[in-house]
Write a protein that holds these residues in place. Structure first.
Motif, PDB file in Angstrom:
ATOM      1  N   PRO A  40      -7.056  -5.664  19.331  1.00 48.39           N
ATOM      2  CA  PRO A  40      -5.917  -5.333  20.203  1.00 48.39           C
ATOM      3  C   PRO A  40      -5.548  -3.847  20.140  1.00 48.39           C
ATOM      4  O   PRO A  40      -5.165  -3.263  21.150  1.00 48.39           O
ATOM      5  N   GLN A  41      -5.666  -3.249  18.955  1.00 50.25           N
ATOM      6  CA  GLN A  41      -5.342  -1.825  18.839  1.00 50.25           C
ATOM      7  C   GLN A  41      -6.483  -0.961  19.363  1.00 50.25           C
ATOM      8  O   GLN A  41      -6.257   0.097  19.953  1.00 50.25           O
TER       9      GLN A  41
ATOM     10  N   GLU B 128      -7.337  -3.531   5.861  1.00 51.50           N
ATOM     11  CA  GLU B 128      -7.074  -3.872   4.457  1.00 51.50           C
ATOM     12  C   GLU B 128      -5.810  -4.703   4.331  1.00 51.50           C
ATOM     13  O   GLU B 128      -5.769  -5.682   3.581  1.00 51.50           O
ATOM     14  N   ALA B 129      -4.777  -4.308   5.073  1.00 47.67           N
ATOM     15  CA  ALA B 129      -3.523  -5.057   5.026  1.00 47.67           C
ATOM     16  C   ALA B 129      -3.742  -6.474   5.538  1.00 47.67           C
ATOM     17  O   ALA B 129      -3.230  -7.441   4.969  1.00 47.67           O
ATOM     18  N   ALA B 130      -4.518  -6.595   6.615  1.00 49.28           N
ATOM     19  CA  ALA B 130      -4.768  -7.918   7.184  1.00 49.28           C
ATOM     20  C   ALA B 130      -5.558  -8.786   6.209  1.00 49.28           C
ATOM     21  O   ALA B 130      -5.267  -9.966   6.028  1.00 49.28           O
ATOM     22  N   ARG B 131      -6.560  -8.184   5.569  1.00 48.60           N
ATOM     23  CA  ARG B 131      -7.342  -8.947   4.595  1.00 48.60           C
ATOM     24  C   ARG B 131      -6.473  -9.345   3.409  1.00 48.60           C
ATOM     25  O   ARG B 131      -6.614 -10.442   2.869  1.00 48.60           O
ATOM     26  N   SER B 132      -5.561  -8.453   3.021  1.00 54.74           N
ATOM     27  CA  SER B 132      -4.774  -8.734   1.816  1.00 54.74           C
ATOM     28  C   SER B 132      -3.766  -9.855   2.031  1.00 54.74           C
ATOM     29  O   SER B 132      -3.276 -10.417   1.063  1.00 54.74           O
ATOM     30  N   ILE B 133      -3.440 -10.202   3.293  1.00 54.36           N
ATOM     31  CA  ILE B 133      -2.578 -11.386   3.466  1.00 54.36           C
ATOM     32  C   ILE B 133      -3.424 -12.625   3.738  1.00 54.36           C
ATOM     33  O   ILE B 133      -2.896 -13.652   4.149  1.00 54.36           O
TER      34      ILE B 133
ATOM     35  N   MET C 127      -6.303 -13.027   5.764  1.00 55.95           N
ATOM     36  CA  MET C 127      -6.988 -13.295   7.030  1.00 55.95           C
ATOM     37  C   MET C 127      -8.499 -13.260   6.845  1.00 55.95           C
ATOM     38  O   MET C 127      -9.023 -12.479   6.065  1.00 55.95           O
TER      39      MET C 127
ATOM     40  N   ASN D 291       0.825   0.523   5.946  1.00 52.75           N
ATOM     41  CA  ASN D 291      -0.146  -0.268   6.708  1.00 52.75           C
ATOM     42  C   ASN D 291       0.477  -1.449   7.447  1.00 52.75           C
ATOM     43  O   ASN D 291      -0.100  -2.531   7.501  1.00 52.75           O
TER      44      ASN D 291
ATOM     45  N   GLY E 113      -6.666   1.109   6.846  1.00 53.90           N
ATOM     46  CA  GLY E 113      -5.565   0.411   6.177  1.00 53.90           C
ATOM     47  C   GLY E 113      -5.094  -0.816   6.938  1.00 53.90           C
ATOM     48  O   GLY E 113      -4.609  -1.778   6.334  1.00 53.90           O
ATOM     49  N   GLN E 114      -5.234  -0.806   8.269  1.00 50.59           N
ATOM     50  CA  GLN E 114      -4.837  -1.966   9.072  1.00 50.59           C
ATOM     51  C   GLN E 114      -5.674  -3.182   8.696  1.00 50.59           C
ATOM     52  O   GLN E 114      -5.150  -4.280   8.533  1.00 50.59           O
TER      53      GLN E 114
ATOM     54  N   LEU F 259      -7.038 -10.350  15.792  1.00 49.64           N
ATOM     55  CA  LEU F 259      -5.572 -10.229  15.799  1.00 49.64           C
ATOM     56  C   LEU F 259      -5.097  -8.809  15.529  1.00 49.64           C
ATOM     57  O   LEU F 259      -4.038  -8.405  15.999  1.00 49.64           O
ATOM     58  N   ILE F 260      -5.862  -8.056  14.757  1.00 44.37           N
ATOM     59  CA  ILE F 260      -5.373  -6.752  14.309  1.00 44.37           C
ATOM     60  C   ILE F 260      -6.191  -5.593  14.892  1.00 44.37           C
ATOM     61  O   ILE F 260      -5.646  -4.682  15.500  1.00 44.37           O
TER      62      ILE F 260
ATOM     63  N   PHE G 232       0.814  -1.208   0.000  1.00 43.27           N
ATOM     64  CA  PHE G 232       0.000   0.000   0.000  1.00 43.27           C
ATOM     65  C   PHE G 232       0.848   1.260   0.000  1.00 43.27           C
ATOM     66  O   PHE G 232       1.999   1.251   0.440  1.00 43.27           O
TER      67      PHE G 232
END
Lengths: 251, 216
Positions: free
Chosen positions: B136-137, B117-122, B124, A96, B114-115, B132-133, A92
């Motif tokens: 916790p935040q 989106e990044a998690a979905r893109s790997i 999850m 991110n 974006g957090q 997990l993402i 991105f």
């Protein structure tokens, strides 16, 4: 135009359309990307190039048309989609990285939680990847402690850790200070040389010239040109591409 | 003063019951509230609708109605219990969970998109992205308002005293009736025991807030 055999396309988009309300952001997009090919997508802001990139792993839904990855149509939300996304790496503009995880954990989380690797195995792979992108010594730190260029290289390592079939880059250097752009581009060029299939949305014309097999020029939601970098930069066909390139070169 | 010392066993019994009600309801409310918040951000429209309706109704009606519902309406519907404590816990958890849900939701919204989106893109799944993402935040920013809600819960538990549960306020009423000449001291005693729970909670909130500030 390069001629293509649709059969051996790793990523294929067929008659893809998308609207944001009144705005027609993707207009009848047809695109095939073969295995090992590096395709650079350029165009003015608002031309739909980022939307195109994000549609390929369904971070953006499309209104109609068909997107296939390795012959399989993109599934609707759910387990199947998650599985397919694991095969499509994404980098991105704003990195991110997971803010509450260390650099190492950022890279190992996917392999452990999605692929079911053991922690030892994932750690070993992740360290090798981090070394490869030049940030191995940063492994125990948190993302906020790294520079933008370092964070983006970690983001590339995170995507690579899933051993994807194709990597998508959505303006990977646009949020970086000028002196950090090259360290990220170098990693991407290396990746291209190793034969990774890549779709890169960028404003870095130097990267397009150096690493791209094909350049796609988008304007107003349409693919206007699709050619080799030499042809596109030296001999653009459409007036819109000529106009775009002339604006770039005058500065 | 004497009235407090003379009735210390009653106070302590009430204090322990108030503590019990608060802790048990607090745990249920945290669990149920987090689930409600998760439903509210889920991709399933029906879950989102249920969560929104529940929170809007419960948050915007008085706690007493929740108590009447649990103590009077539920038994008529065939849900009976031996002790009124159970009704009190149901009412307090149901009521507090709506506020917890809103706090968690605001925390979820504070995590950049974006957090996810990044998690979905790997690759999850939704549940992994959330546990997990995002959560916790989100929980870090949510802890201070969460403790405010728990302090309110401790105080709200006094409504149970009006529904035959002998917690602090229940004893307070009884003692006030029996000691008409020392009502002031009876109530001072009640207030003191509430403070014994709520002040440390506020103190914990401050500690956590500082700790989170350092972690950023």
């Amino acid at each position: 135009m390069t001629t293509q055999v649709p059969g051996d396309a790793l990523v294929s988009l067929n008659a893809v359309n998308k609207h944001y309300g009144q705005l027609h952001v993707l207009k009848d997009i047809n695109l095939n990307v073969r295995k090992g090919e590096v395709v650079v997508v350029i165009g003015p802001s608002g031309s739909g190039k980022s939307t195109l990139c994000r549609a390929i792993n369904r971070l953006e839904t499309i209104d109609d048309g068909v997107i296939k990855i390795d012959g399989k149509e993109l599934p609707e939300e759910g387990k199947e989609l998650a599985k397919l996304r694991a095969d499509v790496g994404m980098v991105f503009q704003s990195f991110n990285l997971f803010a509450h995880k260390t650099i190492l954990e950022n890279v190992t989380l996917g392999p452990i939680k999605v692929k079911g690797l053991s922690k030892t195995e994932a750690d070993k792979d992740a360290m090798a990847l981090l070394e490869r992108v030049g940030v191995g010594h940063q492994a125990p730190k948190l993302p906020a402690q790294l520079s933008g260029g370092q964070q983006q290289r970690v983001a590339i390592a995170r995507a690579l850790a899933m051993k994807p079939k194709v990597m998508l880059f959505d303006e990977p250097t646009s949020a970086l200070d000028p002196e950090m752009i090259n360290e990220v581009l170098d990693v991407m060029i290396q990746l291209a040389k190793e034969g990774m299939t890549m779709i890169v949305v960028t404003h870095e014309m130097g990267f397009a010239r150096k690493a791209a097999d094909r350049v796609i020029f988008m304007d107003a939601g349409q693919i206007v040109e699709d050619d080799t970098p030499e042809e596109f930069f030296n001999n653009p066909k459409s007036s819109r591409a000529k106009d775009f390139l002339s604006k770039l070169l005058t500065h | 003063m004497d009235v407090i010392i003379d009735n210390l066993p009653a106070y302590v019994d009430g204090f322990l019951r108030t503590l019990f009600l608060s802790v048990v309801s607090g745990i249920f409310a945290l669990i149920f509230g987090t689930l409600l918040a998760a439903a509210r951000v889920s991709p399933v429209a029906a879950l989102r609708g249920f969560s929104m309706t529940y929170v809007e109704i419960v948050r915007n009606t008085p706690l007493t109605i929740a108590f009447f519902f649990a103590a009077v309406v539920l038994p008529r519907l065939g849900v009976t219990f031996q002790q009124f404590e159970v009704a009190a816990i149901i009412a307090l958890s149901a009521y507090t969970s709506a506020f917890i849900a809103e706090a968690v939701r605001s925390g979820v919204n504070s995590v950049p998109v974006g957090q996810a989106e990044a998690a979905r893109s790997i690759g999850m799944k939704f549940s992994q992205v959330l546990t997990l993402i995002i959560l916790p935040q989100a929980l870090r920013t949510v802890i201070p308002p969460m403790i405010n809600i728990l302090i309110a819960l401790v105080k709200n538990s006094s409504v149970a005293g009006a529904f035959y549960v002998m917690e602090l306020f229940g004893y307070g009423r009884q003692l006030a009736n029996a000691n008409g000449d020392a009502v002031l001291w009876v109530l001072v005693g009640v207030a003191f025991f509430y403070l014994l729970i709520t002040v440390p909670l506020g103190y914990i909130a401050n500690l956590v807030e500082r700790k989170v500030a350092i972690a950023r």
